[in-house]
Motif scaffolding. Sequence first.
Motif, PDB file in Angstrom:
ATOM      1  N   MET A   1       0.854  -1.188   0.000  1.00 10.60           N
ATOM      2  CA  MET A   1       0.000   0.000   0.000  1.00 10.60           C
ATOM      3  C   MET A   1       0.889   1.237   0.000  1.00 10.60           C
ATOM      4  N   ASP A   2       0.571   2.233  -0.826  1.00 15.16           N
ATOM      5  CA  ASP A   2       1.368   3.450  -0.844  1.00 15.16           C
ATOM      6  C   ASP A   2       0.992   4.330   0.347  1.00 15.16           C
ATOM      7  N   ALA A   3       1.871   5.275   0.698  1.00 10.46           N
ATOM      8  CA  ALA A   3       1.693   6.106   1.894  1.00 10.46           C
ATOM      9  C   ALA A   3       0.410   6.920   1.852  1.00 10.46           C
ATOM     10  N   MET A   4      -0.032   7.324   0.648  1.00  7.35           N
ATOM     11  CA  MET A   4      -1.252   8.132   0.576  1.00  7.35           C
ATOM     12  C   MET A   4      -2.442   7.341   1.096  1.00  7.35           C
ATOM     13  N   GLY A   5      -2.343   6.013   1.050  1.00  3.85           N
ATOM     14  CA  GLY A   5      -3.420   5.180   1.557  1.00  3.85           C
ATOM     15  C   GLY A   5      -3.229   4.770   3.007  1.00  3.85           C
ATOM     16  N   MET A   6      -2.118   5.141   3.618  1.00  2.00           N
ATOM     17  CA  MET A   6      -1.850   4.765   5.006  1.00  2.00           C
ATOM     18  C   MET A   6      -2.434   5.784   5.954  1.00  2.00           C
ATOM     19  N   ASP A   7      -3.031   5.272   7.039  1.00  2.00           N
ATOM     20  CA  ASP A   7      -3.494   6.197   8.069  1.00  2.00           C
ATOM     21  C   ASP A   7      -2.337   6.479   9.028  1.00  2.00           C
ATOM     22  N   ALA A   8      -2.566   7.338  10.009  1.00  2.00           N
ATOM     23  CA  ALA A   8      -1.513   7.762  10.927  1.00  2.00           C
ATOM     24  C   ALA A   8      -0.891   6.587  11.674  1.00  2.00           C
ATOM     25  N   THR A   9      -1.709   5.645  12.087  1.00  2.00           N
ATOM     26  CA  THR A   9      -1.211   4.476  12.816  1.00  2.00           C
ATOM     27  C   THR A   9      -0.324   3.620  11.924  1.00  2.00           C
ATOM     28  N   GLU A  10      -0.731   3.414  10.687  1.00  2.00           N
ATOM     29  CA  GLU A  10       0.075   2.622   9.752  1.00  2.00           C
ATOM     30  C   GLU A  10       1.404   3.315   9.441  1.00  2.00           C
ATOM     31  N   LEU A  11       1.379   4.642   9.322  1.00  2.00           N
ATOM     32  CA  LEU A  11       2.617   5.380   9.091  1.00  2.00           C
ATOM     33  C   LEU A  11       3.573   5.208  10.274  1.00  2.00           C
ATOM     34  N   ALA A  12       3.048   5.287  11.499  1.00  2.00           N
ATOM     35  CA  ALA A  12       3.880   5.124  12.696  1.00  2.00           C
ATOM     36  C   ALA A  12       4.496   3.725  12.733  1.00  2.00           C
ATOM     37  N   HIS A  13       3.681   2.710  12.526  1.00  2.00           N
ATOM     38  CA  HIS A  13       4.204   1.343  12.503  1.00  2.00           C
ATOM     39  C   HIS A  13       5.243   1.198  11.390  1.00  2.00           C
ATOM     40  N   GLY A  14       4.976   1.802  10.238  1.00  2.00           N
ATOM     41  CA  GLY A  14       5.897   1.722   9.107  1.00  2.00           C
ATOM     42  C   GLY A  14       7.253   2.332   9.421  1.00  2.00           C
ATOM     43  N   LEU A  15       7.271   3.475  10.110  1.00  2.00           N
ATOM     44  CA  LEU A  15       8.533   4.125  10.441  1.00  2.00           C
ATOM     45  C   LEU A  15       9.413   3.197  11.277  1.00  2.00           C
ATOM     46  N   PHE A  16       8.830   2.545  12.270  1.00  2.00           N
ATOM     47  CA  PHE A  16       9.637   1.681  13.130  1.00  2.00           C
ATOM     48  C   PHE A  16       9.994   0.368  12.432  1.00  2.00           C
ATOM     49  N   ARG A  17       9.176  -0.049  11.501  1.00  2.00           N
ATOM     50  CA  ARG A  17       9.514  -1.227  10.687  1.00  2.00           C
ATOM     51  C   ARG A  17      10.750  -0.934   9.813  1.00  2.00           C
ATOM     52  N   ILE A  18      10.848   0.298   9.317  1.00  2.00           N
ATOM     53  CA  ILE A  18      12.028   0.705   8.537  1.00  2.00           C
ATOM     54  C   ILE A  18      13.281   0.599   9.405  1.00  2.00           C
ATOM     55  N   LEU A  19      13.200   1.076  10.647  1.00  2.00           N
ATOM     56  CA  LEU A  19      14.356   1.008  11.540  1.00  2.00           C
ATOM     57  C   LEU A  19      14.752  -0.437  11.811  1.00  2.00           C
ATOM     58  N   GLU A  20      13.768  -1.321  11.925  1.00  2.00           N
ATOM     59  CA  GLU A  20      14.036  -2.744  12.180  1.00  2.00           C
ATOM     60  C   GLU A  20      14.641  -3.451  10.970  1.00  2.00           C
ATOM     61  N   THR A  21      14.206  -3.077   9.768  1.00  2.00           N
ATOM     62  CA  THR A  21      14.539  -3.860   8.571  1.00  2.00           C
ATOM     63  C   THR A  21      15.460  -3.171   7.578  1.00  2.00           C
ATOM     64  N   GLY A  22      15.453  -1.834   7.545  1.00  2.00           N
ATOM     65  CA  GLY A  22      16.222  -1.114   6.525  1.00  2.00           C
ATOM     66  C   GLY A  22      15.602  -1.187   5.145  1.00  2.00           C
ATOM     67  N   ASP A  23      14.300  -1.344   5.063  1.00  2.00           N
ATOM     68  CA  ASP A  23      13.583  -1.498   3.791  1.00  2.00           C
ATOM     69  C   ASP A  23      13.493  -0.155   3.055  1.00  2.00           C
ATOM     70  N   PRO A  24      14.260   0.043   1.955  1.00  2.00           N
ATOM     71  CA  PRO A  24      14.241   1.323   1.244  1.00  2.00           C
ATOM     72  C   PRO A  24      12.902   1.638   0.583  1.00  2.00           C
ATOM     73  N   ALA A  25      12.212   0.629   0.067  1.00  2.00           N
ATOM     74  CA  ALA A  25      10.911   0.886  -0.573  1.00  2.00           C
ATOM     75  C   ALA A  25       9.903   1.384   0.460  1.00  2.00           C
ATOM     76  N   LEU A  26       9.904   0.772   1.636  1.00  2.00           N
ATOM     77  CA  LEU A  26       9.003   1.221   2.702  1.00  2.00           C
ATOM     78  C   LEU A  26       9.376   2.633   3.147  1.00  2.00           C
ATOM     79  N   ALA A  27      10.669   2.941   3.205  1.00  2.00           N
ATOM     80  CA  ALA A  27      11.108   4.280   3.590  1.00  2.00           C
ATOM     81  C   ALA A  27      10.549   5.338   2.644  1.00  2.00           C
ATOM     82  N   VAL A  28      10.580   5.057   1.348  1.00  2.00           N
ATOM     83  CA  VAL A  28      10.051   6.000   0.364  1.00  2.00           C
ATOM     84  C   VAL A  28       8.538   6.159   0.531  1.00  2.00           C
ATOM     85  N   ASP A  29       7.850   5.069   0.850  1.00  2.00           N
ATOM     86  CA  ASP A  29       6.395   5.111   1.022  1.00  2.00           C
ATOM     87  C   ASP A  29       5.964   5.866   2.278  1.00  2.00           C
ATOM     88  N   VAL A  30       6.764   5.791   3.344  1.00  2.00           N
ATOM     89  CA  VAL A  30       6.347   6.289   4.663  1.00  2.00           C
ATOM     90  C   VAL A  30       6.927   7.656   5.004  1.00  2.00           C
TER      91      VAL A  30
END
Length: 192
Positions: A1-30
């Motif tokens: 799902m692209d960031a425009m479709g993410m709600d605030a909670t999903e964005l928050a979870h996504g940010l910490f998932r980036i820190l855990e995984t280093g996922d560049p695609a997720l970083a661009v989305d979030v």
Amino acid sequence: MDAMGMDATELAHGLFRILETGDPALAVDVVGEDFHNREAAVSPPACALPGPAGVLASGAWMRSAFSDLRFPVLGIVAHDHQVWVRLRMQGRHTGAFVRFRDGVLDQAIPPTGREIDFEQIHVLDLRDGKVAGHEAVRDDIAMLGQLGVFPPAPATALSMLAWRVTGRAARAAARVTAQAAEAAALLRDDRN
């Protein structure tokens, strides 16, 4: 799902998932291109870069020190363009934990093999469907206590001193700085 479709909670979870995984695609989305991390002062210089690159660098810095890094969320409150996240930072200290001050080595804690598990509160600013800013209230004293740094355990203090005197601390700082810069460069490589 692209960031425009993410709600605030999903964005928050996504940010910490980036820190855990280093996922560049997720970083661009979030993470927004103008993202600013107020907490980057104690990390390698690349962590202060704006946008997704700085978040990727921050994650690389933390994962270089803590294996099995995870951020279980305890609660999230979203209001207007801000999200408050209460979570725990957990992992095992298997690499040098290097802290910086004004872009230079301040402290290098040699690997202890100890588990860390402490609470943090993060405040995220949202803009245009992405995370645009970050600041935190962390219990760093609890983390340093879990690592044997505060109050200083004799073995940890001697190890830190030996690392500084032998140059291992400086080499660890250079290695972590390079790893953070390489993680930030992943976006440039992906975009070319």
